[in-house]
Design an enzyme around this catalytic site. Structure first.
Site, mmCIF file in Angstrom:
data_model
loop_
_atom_site.group_PDB
_atom_site.id
_atom_site.type_symbol
_atom_site.label_atom_id
_atom_site.label_comp_id
_atom_site.label_asym_id
_atom_site.label_seq_id
_atom_site.Cartn_x
_atom_site.Cartn_y
_atom_site.Cartn_z
ATOM 1 N N GLY A 117 0.737 -1.139 0.193
ATOM 2 C CA GLY A 117 -0.015 -0.086 -0.095
ATOM 3 C C GLY A 117 0.862 1.294 -0.131
ATOM 4 C CB SER A 118 0.395 4.409 1.843
ATOM 5 O OG SER A 118 -0.976 4.742 1.087
ATOM 6 C CG LEU A 119 5.678 0.224 3.869
ATOM 7 C CD1 LEU A 119 6.260 1.389 4.470
ATOM 8 C CD2 LEU A 119 5.681 -0.910 4.753
ATOM 9 C CB SER A 120 4.552 1.492 -2.326
ATOM 10 O OG SER A 120 3.638 0.347 -2.234
ATOM 11 C CB ALA A 121 4.866 6.629 -0.609
#
Length: 602
Positions: free
Chosen positions: A43-47
């Site tokens: 999810g947003s941890l990809s960023a």
């Protein structure tokens, strides 16, 4: 078992060693989860990977944090000024202070791989409006990371997925981590995830209230830098050790001291509340331990990475269902609390004057991390809200999308600490003796105080009055006295308009109830199928009813003037008609303010 999570993967590292690497449950029917092989969505941890890629280019002198992001973008992707004097800088993207509104429904994820767009196409077609001047406040949006990913891709001349593999994943030995997804190979999209890794993806699930149901893969390649990565517990252990090691792992240097320092340098944050560094989010931990990390919520998954640099500690956890958030968010706090935090002291005392606190803080607050017009803004105004009340003894009760909690005054004006849960601080901005804004403890959004007309309860109350008026109009058609049937041509036309509006209000309400029932059963439907036939139909009916109400308003002088005494409505019917017009117009204006009368603008 308690949270109905089919599979969870966990890794804990400290001082360059893996302390725990384990998976629990089943990645799919009959396939046990494996910490070394099973891929979970980040999810947003990809960023966090994207921000490191940006900082590497800054470190090498190829990009500048204070430069407008437009200089790294092709003309068709550049951010227009939209009336704002200052440009959006690369730095503004990193601390989510770009000022972009948040647009999510029907845009972030795709169920059908044929609908997945290239990153460049997505950024051009879904460019959000600028709601705030850059650098004013942090309001999280995935578009920030997606735009930054395209900027670093343009600066290096490499496709984003290839850039991640070459500069981060391969040097770190993260062979089971990828930003690619298992879509069919097409000429316009990046190469898909390899069949070997695709076979190791954890199946995502949704808890229906009585059973676990499989969910379709939620494609996020169109916003790859913000949300498309998948990884294993083992690979994330290596990633955390590299971050805690200042960019070095097994003798391999991924980034240097400037980037390592930037990842720990606080940026803008409200006083007393967590904010952002260059790429990570501040996360207060028990015992006063400073934490950094990112969470990765998804439609049917949740991942969390928390680092405690002073302890040399890193914790990663991920689950493959929409019920995994509570576990993944609580785990790092529980670990630090158990091993490092001193015994908790007595809870802070409540305020001395609950009445005074209530006059300042109690009320309804609307998230500023939202869409600002159109049908999505209507949904956001209903769901992205917070309420603040005050208990006897001076304790605040705050209910918000980030969870419910009880808060005690922290000493500093406008600051409160959470009781009975992990440490957190809530900060209010007070002007002229009244709170006007609340900064949520996550640091991802702020909430603006609004009046009754922007509260869901206020809208529902006005809607109920309008629906009762609509039913009364239709009932009156069958029970009206024969003397009331005498009317002028204009009165007959006005009556027909009011009857039409009444039917349309009722149809709109019924369709809305059906849509809400479906979304309550499975929220993913709103994301995948937005806006859908039901939403557009409901809005279109409401719009026509509102226009019909305007027609009734314009007809009022002629209705009251009437004709000859024996060929006109009675005074009672004229009054009833006028009252109904007032109700319909009030409801129409309220819906327009909420963005509900724009079926073309989803």
């Amino acid at each position: 078992q308690q949270d109905h999570i089919p599979a969870v993967a966990v890794s804990v590292v400290q001082n360059g060693q893996v302390l725990l690497k384990k998976a629990y449950g089943f990645a799919s029917a009959g396939r046990p989860a494996d910490p070394d092989a099973t891929l979970f969505r980040l999810g947003s941890l990809s960023a966090s990977f994207t921000w490191i890629a940006v900082l590497r280019e800054v470190e090498h002198g190829h990009m500048r944090l204070d430069a407008p992001v437009n200089i790294y973008l092709p003309e068709k992707l550049q951010v227009h000024d939209q009336g704002f004097a200052d440009p959006v800088r690369l730095r503004d993207l990193m601390d989510h202070a770009s000022g972009f509104e948040d647009r999510a429904l029907g845009r972030l994820y795709e169920r059908n791989p044929a609908r997945v767009r290239p990153l460049e196409t997505y950024l051009r077609q879904e460019s959000p409006k600028r709601a705030l001047a850059p650098g004013q406040r942090s309001e999280f949006t995935d578009y920030d990371a997606a735009l930054a990913g395209e900027a670093v891709s343009q600066a290096t001349g490499q496709p984003f997925e290839a850039l991640m593999e070459q500069t981060l994943l391969r040097p770190l030995g993260m062979a089971n981590t990828s930003f690619r997804e298992p879509h069919p190979a097409t000429p316009v999209l990046p190469d898909p995830l390899s069949p070997a890794l695709a076979g190791d993806l954890a199946q995502n699930y949704h808890w229906t209230g009585s059973a676990l149901a499989r969910r379709s893969f939620a494609y996020a390649s169109q916003i790859a830098p913000a949300a498309s990565a998948s990884s294993t517990a083992a690979d994330m252990a290596r990633y955390m050790m590299m971050l805690l090691g200042g960019g070095v792992l097994d003798g391999q240097t991924v980034f240097g001291a400037p980037t390592a320092q930037a990842l720990r340098t606080p940026l803008m944050a409200p006083p007393g509340a967590p904010g952002w560094t260059y790429g990570l989010q501040q996360q207060p931990l028990p015992g006063g331990v400073e934490g950094l990390g990112l969470e990765g919520p998804g439609l049917s998954s949740h991942a969390d990475m928390t680092l405690a640099p002073t302890l040399g500690l890193g914790v990663f956890s991920a689950g493959d269902s929409d019920t995994a958030q509570a576990l993944t968010e609580a785990l790092p706090e529980l670990i630090v609390e158990h091993f490092y935090a001193p015994p908790p002291g007595p809870p802070p005392a409540g305020g001395a004057d609950a009445g005074a606190l209530k006059s300042v803080y109690a009320g309804h607050y609307l998230s500023e991390r939202r869409r600002h017009d159109g049908l999505e803004s209507f949904i956001d105004r209903l769901t992205r809200t917070a309420t603040v009340d005050v208990r006897p003894g001076g304790l605040l009760v705050i209910r918000s999308p980030e969870g419910d909690g009880v808060w005690a005054p922290a000493g500093a004006p406008g600051q409160f600490v959470r009781l009975g849960q992990a440490p957190a601080t809530s900060v209010f901005v007070v002007q002229d003796g009244r709170a006007v804004r609340w900064f949520a403890p996550s640091g991802r959004q702020s909430f603006e105080r609004v009046g009754w007309f922007m509260r869901p309860a206020g809208l529902i109350g006005v809607a109920l009055v309008a629906l009762v008026a609509s039913l009364s109009v239709l009932i009156g058609l069958g029970v009206r006295d024969r003397r009331d049937l005498r009317q002028t041509t204009m009165q007959r036309r006005a009556s027909a308009l009011q009857t039409t509006a009444s039917v349309l209000w009722l149809v709109s309400a019924a369709v809305t109830v059906v849509w809400c029932w479906r979304v309550t059963a499975d929220e993913a439907g709103a994301q995948f199928d937005w806006p859908g036939v039901l939403v557009v139909l409901s809005s279109a009916c409401a719009l026509i009813a509102a226009l019909a109400s305007v027609g009734q308003l314009l007809a009022l002088p002629a209705v009251w003037r009437g004709g000859r005494r024996l060929d006109s409505w009675t005074a009672g019917r004229k009054l009833t008609f006028t009252l109904t017009v007032a109700i319909f117009m009030g409801f129409s204006v309220l819906l327009a303010l909420w963005g509900a009368l724009e079926p073309w603008n989803s």
